[in-house]
Design a protein around this motif. Structure first.
Motif, PDB file in Angstrom:
ATOM      1  N   GLY A 117       6.060  -7.665  10.826  1.00 22.33           N
ATOM      2  CA  GLY A 117       6.010  -8.069   9.268  1.00 22.33           C
ATOM      3  C   GLY A 117       5.667  -6.947   8.545  1.00 22.33           C
ATOM      4  N   VAL A 118       5.818  -5.699   8.962  1.00 21.07           N
ATOM      5  CA  VAL A 118       5.442  -4.553   8.289  1.00 21.07           C
ATOM      6  C   VAL A 118       6.976  -4.013   7.818  1.00 21.07           C
ATOM      7  CG1 VAL A 118       4.734  -2.159   8.107  1.00 21.07           C
ATOM      8  CG2 VAL A 118       3.398  -3.979   9.256  1.00 21.07           C
ATOM      9  N   HIS A 119       6.928  -3.480   6.393  1.00 22.85           N
ATOM     10  CA  HIS A 119       8.102  -3.092   5.988  1.00 22.85           C
ATOM     11  C   HIS A 119       7.896  -1.932   4.999  1.00 22.85           C
ATOM     12  CE1 HIS A 119      12.265  -3.225   4.044  1.00 22.85           C
ATOM     13  NE2 HIS A 119      11.925  -3.214   2.846  1.00 22.85           N
ATOM     14  N   ILE A 120       8.633  -1.021   5.314  1.00 26.01           N
ATOM     15  CA  ILE A 120       8.513   0.584   4.584  1.00 26.01           C
ATOM     16  C   ILE A 120       9.453   0.279   3.555  1.00 26.01           C
ATOM     17  CG2 ILE A 120       8.793   2.893   4.532  1.00 26.01           C
ATOM     18  CD1 ILE A 120       8.207   2.954   7.358  1.00 26.01           C
ATOM     19  N   ALA A 121       9.256  -0.229   2.167  1.00 28.33           N
ATOM     20  CA  ALA A 121       9.861  -0.453   0.916  1.00 28.33           C
ATOM     21  C   ALA A 121      10.362   0.891   0.272  1.00 28.33           C
ATOM     22  CB  ALA A 121       8.995  -1.352   0.108  1.00 28.33           C
ATOM     23  N   GLY A 122       9.802   1.752   0.267  1.00 31.34           N
ATOM     24  CA  GLY A 122      10.218   3.211  -0.365  1.00 31.34           C
ATOM     25  C   GLY A 122       9.508   4.436   0.231  1.00 31.34           C
ATOM     26  N   GLU A 123      10.043   5.607  -0.044  1.00 30.07           N
ATOM     27  CA  GLU A 123       9.738   6.888   0.467  1.00 30.07           C
ATOM     28  C   GLU A 123      10.018   7.709  -0.296  1.00 30.07           C
ATOM     29  OE1 GLU A 123      10.565   8.789   4.924  1.00 30.07           O
ATOM     30  OE2 GLU A 123      11.770   7.001   4.227  1.00 30.07           O
ATOM     31  N   THR A 124       8.889   8.755  -0.847  1.00 29.75           N
ATOM     32  CA  THR A 124       9.285   9.717  -1.558  1.00 29.75           C
ATOM     33  C   THR A 124       8.539  11.003  -0.980  1.00 29.75           C
ATOM     34  OG1 THR A 124       7.105   9.280  -2.762  1.00 29.75           O
ATOM     35  CG2 THR A 124       9.344   8.507  -3.702  1.00 29.75           C
ATOM     36  N   PHE A 125       9.328  12.062  -1.042  1.00 26.50           N
ATOM     37  CA  PHE A 125       8.658  13.646  -0.547  1.00 26.50           C
ATOM     38  C   PHE A 125       8.021  14.242  -1.505  1.00 26.50           C
ATOM     39  CE2 PHE A 125      11.944  11.449   2.253  1.00 26.50           C
ATOM     40  CZ  PHE A 125      11.536  11.584   3.289  1.00 26.50           C
ATOM     41  N   GLY A 126       7.431  15.174  -1.046  1.00 29.57           N
ATOM     42  CA  GLY A 126       6.735  16.252  -1.867  1.00 29.57           C
ATOM     43  C   GLY A 126       6.606  17.311  -1.236  1.00 29.57           C
ATOM     44  N   ALA A 127       6.003  18.503  -1.580  1.00 23.81           N
ATOM     45  CA  ALA A 127       6.081  19.896  -0.662  1.00 23.81           C
ATOM     46  C   ALA A 127       5.237  19.604   0.474  1.00 23.81           C
ATOM     47  CB  ALA A 127       5.516  20.842  -1.835  1.00 23.81           C
ATOM     48  N   GLU A 128       4.063  18.764   0.558  1.00 25.94           N
ATOM     49  CA  GLU A 128       3.226  18.930   1.690  1.00 25.94           C
ATOM     50  C   GLU A 128       3.705  17.638   2.716  1.00 25.94           C
ATOM     51  OE1 GLU A 128       0.921  21.127   2.181  1.00 25.94           O
ATOM     52  OE2 GLU A 128       1.861  22.263   0.315  1.00 25.94           O
ATOM     53  N   GLY A 129       4.531  16.628   2.272  1.00 25.16           N
ATOM     54  CA  GLY A 129       4.714  15.505   2.966  1.00 25.16           C
ATOM     55  C   GLY A 129       5.536  14.447   2.320  1.00 25.16           C
ATOM     56  N   ALA A 130       4.932  13.336   2.654  1.00 24.31           N
ATOM     57  CA  ALA A 130       5.907  12.053   2.222  1.00 24.31           C
ATOM     58  C   ALA A 130       4.758  11.183   1.843  1.00 24.31           C
ATOM     59  CB  ALA A 130       6.842  11.602   2.944  1.00 24.31           C
ATOM     60  N   GLU A 131       5.175  10.243   0.577  1.00 22.17           N
ATOM     61  CA  GLU A 131       4.403   8.990   0.616  1.00 22.17           C
ATOM     62  C   GLU A 131       5.412   7.707   0.759  1.00 22.17           C
ATOM     63  OE1 GLU A 131       1.707   8.106  -3.080  1.00 22.17           O
ATOM     64  OE2 GLU A 131       3.370   6.874  -3.626  1.00 22.17           O
ATOM     65  N   LEU A 132       4.779   6.981   1.586  1.00 20.56           N
ATOM     66  CA  LEU A 132       5.304   5.668   1.929  1.00 20.56           C
ATOM     67  C   LEU A 132       5.189   4.611   1.268  1.00 20.56           C
ATOM     68  CD1 LEU A 132       5.481   6.067   5.753  1.00 20.56           C
ATOM     69  CD2 LEU A 132       7.169   6.638   4.362  1.00 20.56           C
ATOM     70  N   VAL A 133       5.892   3.656   0.651  1.00 24.93           N
ATOM     71  CA  VAL A 133       5.421   2.370  -0.026  1.00 24.93           C
ATOM     72  C   VAL A 133       5.691   1.250   1.200  1.00 24.93           C
ATOM     73  CG1 VAL A 133       5.713   0.563  -1.906  1.00 24.93           C
ATOM     74  CG2 VAL A 133       5.466   3.102  -2.376  1.00 24.93           C
ATOM     75  N   VAL A 148       0.826  -1.218   0.035  1.00 24.08           N
ATOM     76  CA  VAL A 148      -0.080   0.073  -0.053  1.00 24.08           C
ATOM     77  C   VAL A 148       0.942   1.387  -0.064  1.00 24.08           C
ATOM     78  CG1 VAL A 148      -1.928  -1.134   1.288  1.00 24.08           C
ATOM     79  CG2 VAL A 148      -0.156   0.202   2.413  1.00 24.08           C
ATOM     80  N   ALA A 149       0.328   2.431  -0.614  1.00 28.84           N
ATOM     81  CA  ALA A 149       0.886   3.569  -0.560  1.00 28.84           C
ATOM     82  C   ALA A 149       0.490   4.368   0.663  1.00 28.84           C
ATOM     83  CB  ALA A 149       0.746   4.437  -1.616  1.00 28.84           C
ATOM     84  N   ILE A 150       1.110   4.858   1.598  1.00 29.59           N
ATOM     85  CA  ILE A 150       0.422   5.903   2.669  1.00 29.59           C
ATOM     86  C   ILE A 150       0.972   7.272   2.403  1.00 29.59           C
ATOM     87  CG2 ILE A 150       0.489   6.376   5.091  1.00 29.59           C
ATOM     88  CD1 ILE A 150       0.703   3.215   5.471  1.00 29.59           C
ATOM     89  N   GLY A 151       0.150   8.340   2.174  1.00 30.30           N
ATOM     90  CA  GLY A 151       0.597   9.622   1.899  1.00 30.30           C
ATOM     91  C   GLY A 151       0.168  10.216   3.241  1.00 30.30           C
ATOM     92  N   CYS A 152       1.114  11.047   3.801  1.00 31.35           N
ATOM     93  CA  CYS A 152       1.020  11.903   4.998  1.00 31.35           C
ATOM     94  C   CYS A 152       1.681  13.183   5.036  1.00 31.35           C
ATOM     95  CB  CYS A 152       1.072  10.998   6.315  1.00 31.35           C
ATOM     96  SG  CYS A 152       2.750  10.391   6.497  1.00 31.35           S
ATOM     97  N   GLY A 153       1.154  14.144   5.821  1.00 33.00           N
ATOM     98  CA  GLY A 153       2.037  15.250   5.882  1.00 33.00           C
ATOM     99  C   GLY A 153       3.240  15.030   6.734  1.00 33.00           C
ATOM    100  N   PHE A 154       4.281  16.183   6.609  1.00 33.87           N
ATOM    101  CA  PHE A 154       5.346  16.088   7.421  1.00 33.87           C
ATOM    102  C   PHE A 154       5.001  16.005   8.993  1.00 33.87           C
ATOM    103  CE2 PHE A 154       7.030  18.012   3.724  1.00 33.87           C
ATOM    104  CZ  PHE A 154       8.056  16.849   3.420  1.00 33.87           C
ATOM    105  N   SER A 155       3.761  16.655   9.445  1.00 33.89           N
ATOM    106  CA  SER A 155       3.603  16.536  10.868  1.00 33.89           C
ATOM    107  C   SER A 155       3.378  15.000  11.416  1.00 33.89           C
ATOM    108  CB  SER A 155       2.519  17.608  11.170  1.00 33.89           C
ATOM    109  OG  SER A 155       1.437  17.290  10.690  1.00 33.89           O
TER     110      SER A 155
END
Length: 195
Positions: free
Chosen positions: A150-166, A129-136
């Motif tokens: 069993g949960v693994h953060i496979a990727g992380e991308t940053f935008g102006a408002e926050g980040a998206e975690l895969v 899943v992709a989880i998009g959340c603000g920096f706060s």
């Protein structure tokens, strides 16, 4: 469902015939063929085998009467709820005929004993899943996700408002994880299937 952690062997003698089983984890039909070829003994009387990969399976009696070797080996795999597994049972004939029932018991029993001795690993269905959340919310979301088994953060991308975690997680944990992320972010996080 389970698979094998590593390669296991087991040998026994039955009425002067020697039976040797080799079982191991395989990830594809090609890997199963290579496993069987690598462990077969061309000097043996018979190299009988079976493998299962999900709904796909094959077995071979290698000259033994039909249904007396490969099928009992497959039944030993299925009887222990195994998947992604190949088993080869090699026989060196000792001069005493075992009959159909005896062959089935010998091949199936040798395979089953080998599989019982093997270390097993549970096969867990996962989702991404992709989880998009603000920096706060980011630090808390990452900390809580990392703490879940069993949960693994496979990727992380940053935008102006926050980040998206895969995030890769066990399928059975999906609803609970969504609920947790929604609760700690007061509904501000967006959770979608990963691309």
């Amino acid at each position: 469902m389970f698979s094998l952690e590593n390669v296991e062997t087991f040998s026994q003698e039955i009425r002067k015939s020697r039976f040797h089983a080799v079982a191991g984890p395989v990830a594809s039909e090609q890997a199963a063929r290579e496993f069987i070829a690598a462990h077969s003994d061309p000097g043996a009387t018979h190299n009988c085998w079976a493998w299962r990969m999900g709904q796909n399976y094959r077995f071979n009696d290698d000259g033994e009467p039909g249904g007396t070797a490969g099928k009992p080996i497959l039944q030993a795999i299925d009887g222990q709820s195994l998947d992604g597994v190949a088993v080869l049972v090699t026989r060196w004939f000792g001069g005493i005929l075992l009959g159909s029932g005896g062959l089935m018991r010998a091949y199936g029993g040798t395979a089953a004993s080998c599989l019982r001795a093997a270390a097993k690993v549970e096969l867990v269905a996962t989702v991404e899943v992709a989880i998009g959340c603000g920096f706060s919310d980011l630090a808390l979301v990452k900390a809580r996700l990392s703490a879940r088994a069993g949960v693994h953060i496979a990727g992380e991308t940053f935008g102006a408002e926050g980040a998206e975690l895969v995030v890769t997680l066990p399928e059975r944990e999906l609803q609970e994880t969504i609920r947790m992320v929604t609760d700690i972010t007061s509904g501000r996080a967006a959770i979608t299937p990963a691309d």
